[in-house]
Structure formats: structure tokens, C-alpha cells
Design an enzyme around this catalytic site. Structure first.
Site, PDB file in Angstrom:
ATOM      1  N   HIS A  62       0.811  -1.217   0.000  1.00  0.00           N
ATOM      2  CA  HIS A  62       0.000   0.000   0.000  1.00  0.00           C
ATOM      3  C   HIS A  62       0.845   1.269   0.000  1.00  0.00           C
ATOM      4  CE1 HIS A  62      -3.951  -2.023   1.536  1.00  0.00           C
ATOM      5  NE2 HIS A  62      -3.436  -2.612   0.471  1.00  0.00           N
ATOM      6  N   SER A  80      -1.158  -0.868  -5.832  1.00  0.00           N
ATOM      7  CA  SER A  80      -1.154  -2.112  -6.593  1.00  0.00           C
ATOM      8  C   SER A  80      -0.679  -1.883  -8.024  1.00  0.00           C
ATOM      9  CB  SER A  80      -2.571  -2.712  -6.615  1.00  0.00           C
ATOM     10  OG  SER A  80      -3.024  -2.980  -5.308  1.00  0.00           O
ATOM     11  N   LYS A 128     -15.206  -7.739  -7.175  1.00  0.00           N
ATOM     12  CA  LYS A 128     -14.392  -8.748  -7.866  1.00  0.00           C
ATOM     13  C   LYS A 128     -13.843  -9.760  -6.873  1.00  0.00           C
ATOM     14  CE  LYS A 128     -12.947  -6.151 -11.949  1.00  0.00           C
ATOM     15  NZ  LYS A 128     -11.818  -5.666 -12.758  1.00  0.00           N
ATOM     16  N   ASP A 129     -13.371  -9.288  -5.741  1.00  0.00           N
ATOM     17  CA  ASP A 129     -12.888 -10.203  -4.708  1.00  0.00           C
ATOM     18  C   ASP A 129     -14.019 -11.090  -4.210  1.00  0.00           C
ATOM     19  OD1 ASP A 129     -10.413  -9.132  -4.943  1.00  0.00           O
ATOM     20  OD2 ASP A 129     -10.334  -8.202  -2.966  1.00  0.00           O
ATOM     21  N   GLU A 177       3.729 -34.117  -0.028  1.00  0.00           N
ATOM     22  CA  GLU A 177       2.498 -33.511  -0.526  1.00  0.00           C
ATOM     23  C   GLU A 177       2.740 -32.866  -1.892  1.00  0.00           C
ATOM     24  OE1 GLU A 177      -0.900 -33.114   2.007  1.00  0.00           O
ATOM     25  OE2 GLU A 177       0.086 -34.843   1.111  1.00  0.00           O
TER      26      GLU A 177
END
Length: 406
Positions: free
Chosen positions: A205, A209, A231-232, A275
Site C-alpha cells: 500500500h 497495486s 471482484k474479490d 504432498e
């Protein structure tokens, strides 16, 4: 209205408002920028489910496996907690890997966001350590032997290697002391990751972005709420559906069946497989016959990622305007998928040879990065539009053009 404004001026509320509500966001960011918030959601799920699982887990070699079965069979909702936590680790890595490759494609590591990228690499390393020691806790066959094989790699370190292994084990073999240490660290590390995430967000920040075009978007930003959060929210809903499919219909598909067998130090599995999210790095480790060389190669993976912002010479961010880098990016992605497949194959021909070639391909991407900017500048120089410009002049143009965020 005046009362509302006075409340927003309070330190806690003003920080929340500045970073989550009125945070200025480039108007052209796409759904690919939603994986950061998804990663935060995954971390929250892992911490909450982990805390509740710890209430019923017993970190003792004679009781650990049985305590997991007790959670699954006797604790109300225990099966849901366990499946959310186990599959949540896989979801976390899926989201973070997509987040990393998005950053690679759109050049989110370029100046002035070096610190953001480096903190992300630190978070990835902490995630891998946390996931590995968490995989040991169920004390199944693959848990025990995975811990034995991976921790013993530290013995390859000159002078202090054996001391490190003894400290990790808490003795001379993987035993009860090891399990207790791993349980304590597995409980602690997610909170350290949370602190690193907060610093990661603060660094992001500071400059804002990035965006798909990689251009200076300071003149075209909108508030995160109520515009960009939608959107998120869409991605969160899609993620919830995807996550639920694994939890309710295929909860064990991402795990190894041998881990449902209690750990037995007297019986070695035919094929030790970690994994799936460890497989690319595991394939690089196995591709080098020397143990010390394999450990060094693993370290070089993270050093390469950490150094990427500082060895990058291109003044253009987005791969949409970098045809050479775009091809190399897709080759890197294909190479990582190939390494993942090699990591779950037996250590025999031709898999060893393919793994060695793929490992070279992985490091080639980072080796060519320092000269890639010059190559791209020469490519533009040879075009009809810029045939009279030298690479040095082109670099100066790019540096001061809209393609760079100052």
C-alpha cells in the site's frame, strides 16, 4: 455525518478505512488481483481450524495417530475441521502459486515494489516449513518417513549439519521429542506468517497495486469499496464452491493413502512422496545425486526468487508488451508442472534424466533475466519503428514512459 467523520478519524478506524475501504485501486485490475485476498482468507481458515484441532490433538508418538482418528470419529464436526485443515493447506498453496505466477507475468516485482516481492518470498518459505511440520503431526507412515528423509538432509551441511539434525530430532532419531517440537512450531508459525502478511500489505500500500498494463495508474484510481471489492467477492464465492467440492466429495484425493497407516519405523514405504505442493522442489532435490548439492539447489530456488527484482533489467512491466519474456514465462510454468509430475515418480530412468533437464530449465529462466531487458531493447531497435534508436536510448525512453510506475 459529523459523528461518523469523527469516528473515522480514530487511529484504528482510519487505518481500516485507508487500507480496506477508501484504498485507491487501479481501475483496470482484473480478477487475477483477487488471489491476494483469497490467500488471506485461506490463512484465516487454517488458523481457525488449526486452533480447534489442537484442542483434541495429542502430540505423543503412541497417541497422535489415535487422536486424529478420535477427531474424525468422536468429536462433533471433527471430520469437517480435519478435512478443512488438510485440504485448506492445498487450497492455500494453489492460491499462493497463482498469486506468484501472476506477479511474474505482470512484473509486480519491479521497482519500486522490491520489498513487496521479497516479503512474499519469505511468506512462501514460512508456508512451506509450516506445511511440512504439519504433515508430520498425524504420525502416519508417510508423515514419519517424510520427516526422517527431509530432516536428515541437514546433515549434508558442513561442520554444523549433524548438530542441526540432532536439534531438529531432539535426540538421535525421529521420535516423541521431534513430534512435540513440530507441534509447537506448527502452532506458532501461522501467527508469524500473519505478521509477515501485515508487513507485506503495508509495503504494497506504500506504492499501490500494479495493474495488467503495468502503466502509471495514479491518475485513474477508484476506491476499493464499493467498486473493486465485488471482484474479490466473486472470487471468494467461486473459491468456496471449489473448496467445498474437495471437502465433501473428494476429501482424501490430495493426500497419500499410506498416511492412513500408523507410523512404523521398522517398515519403509516403497516410494516416499511428499504432498503435491512440495513436488517441484522435491524433484529438483532428487535430480542432483549429491546430497549437499541437492540442499544447495533448494536454497538456490529461494535465492533466485528473492533476487529477481534486483536482477531484472527490463523497464517494461507487463508481459503483454514483452514477447520474449511472455514465451519464457509459459515455458517456466510448463517446466514447474513437469517438475511436479517428476517429483511423484520413482527415482529411475527416464524420470531422473527428465528431472535434471527440467531443473536446468527452471534456473535458466532466472539466469537469463539479467540480460532479457537488453535483448528486448535490441528486438525493438531492429523493428521499423525504432530502427534509429540504440538500446541505451530505448531504455531511457522506457524508464520515463507510461510503462513504468514511479
Amino acid at each position: 455525518m459529523a459523528r461518523r467523520l469523527s469516528i473515522l478519524k480514530q487511529p484504528i478506524f482510519s487505518t481500516f478505512n485507508n487500507h480496506l475501504i477508501d484504498y485507491p485501486t487501479p481501475s483496470n485490475i482484473s480478477y487475477w488481483w483477487s488471489f491476494g485476498s483469497l490467500a488471506g482468507l485461506c490463512l484465516f481458515i487454517q488458523i481457525i481450524t488449526g486452533v480447534f484441532l489442537a484442542m483434541h490433538y495429542t502430540p505423543h508418538v503412541d497417541l497422535a495417530f489415535l487422536s486424529v482418528e478420535h477427531i474424525m470419529r468422536d468429536v462433533k464436526g471433527g471430520w469437517l475441521l480435519r478435512y478443512m485443515h488438510a485440504n485448506g493447506a492445498s487450497m492455500f498453496f494453489i492460491v499462493v502459486y497463482l498469486h506468484i505466477f501472476r506477479g511474474l507475468y505482470y512484473g509486480s516485482y519491479s521497482s519500486p515494489r522490491e520489498l513487496v516481492w521479497c516479503l512474499g518470498v519469505v511468506i512462501l518459505l514460512l508456508m512451506i516449513i509450516t506445511a511440512f511440520i504439519g504433515y508430520v503431526l498425524p504420525w502416519g507412515q508417510m508423515s514419519f518417513w517424510g520427516a526422517t528423509v527431509i530432516t536428515s538432509l541437514a546433515s549434508a551441511i558442513p561442520v554444523v549439519g549433524d548438530t542441526i539434525v540432532t536439534w531438529l530430532w531432539g535426540g538421535f532419531s525421529v521420535d516423541n521429542a521431534t513430534l512435540n517440537r513440530f507441534f509447537s512450531l506448527h502452532y506458532l508459525l501461522p501467527f508469524i506468517i500473519s505478521a509477515a502478511v501485515i508487513i507485506h500489505l503495508a509495503a504494497l500500500h506504500q506504492y499501490g497495486s500494479n495493474n495488467p498494463l503495468g502503466i502509471n495508474s495514479s491518475v485513474d484510481k477508484i476506491a476499493f469499496y464499493p467498486y473493486m471489492y465485488v471482484k474479490d467477492l466473486v472470487c471468494w464465492v467461486a473459491f468456496a464452491i471449489f473448496f467445498s467440492i474437495f471437502i465433501f466429495y473428494a476429501p482424501n484425493v490430495l493426500g497419500h493413502p499410506d498416511n492412513y497407516i500408523p507410523a512404523n519405523p521398522m517398515s519403509t514405504p516403497a516410494h516416499i512422496v511428499p504432498e503435491w505442493y512440495f513436488l517441484p522442489v522435491y524433484a529438483i532435490l532428487r535430480s542432483i545425486p549429491n546430497k549437499l548439492g541437492g540442499v544447495a539447489a533448494i536454497g538456490l530456488v529461494f535465492v533466485s526468487l528473492f533476487a529477481l527484482p534486483f536482477i531484472n533489467t527490463s523497464y517494461v512491466r507487463s508481459s503483454s508488451f514483452r514477447p520474449i519474456h511472455q514465451k519464457l514465462f509459459w515455458l517456466l510454468l510448463a517446466d514447474c508442472l513437469l517438475l511436479g509430475w517428476i517429483g511423484c515418480q520413482p527415482v529411475e530412468a527416464p524420470y531422473v534424466t527428465i528431472g535434471q533437464i527440467a531443473s536446468v530449465g527452471f534456473f535458466f529462466y532466472f539466469a537469463i533475466t539479467p540480460i532479457l531487458g537488453e535483448l528486448e531493447a535490441r528486438l525493438i531497435q531492429n523493428s521499423n519503428v525504432c530502427e534509429d534508436l540504440s538500446p541505451r536510448k530505448l531504455s531511457h525512453i522506457f524508464k520515463n514512459s507510461i510503462y513504468v510506475v514511479k
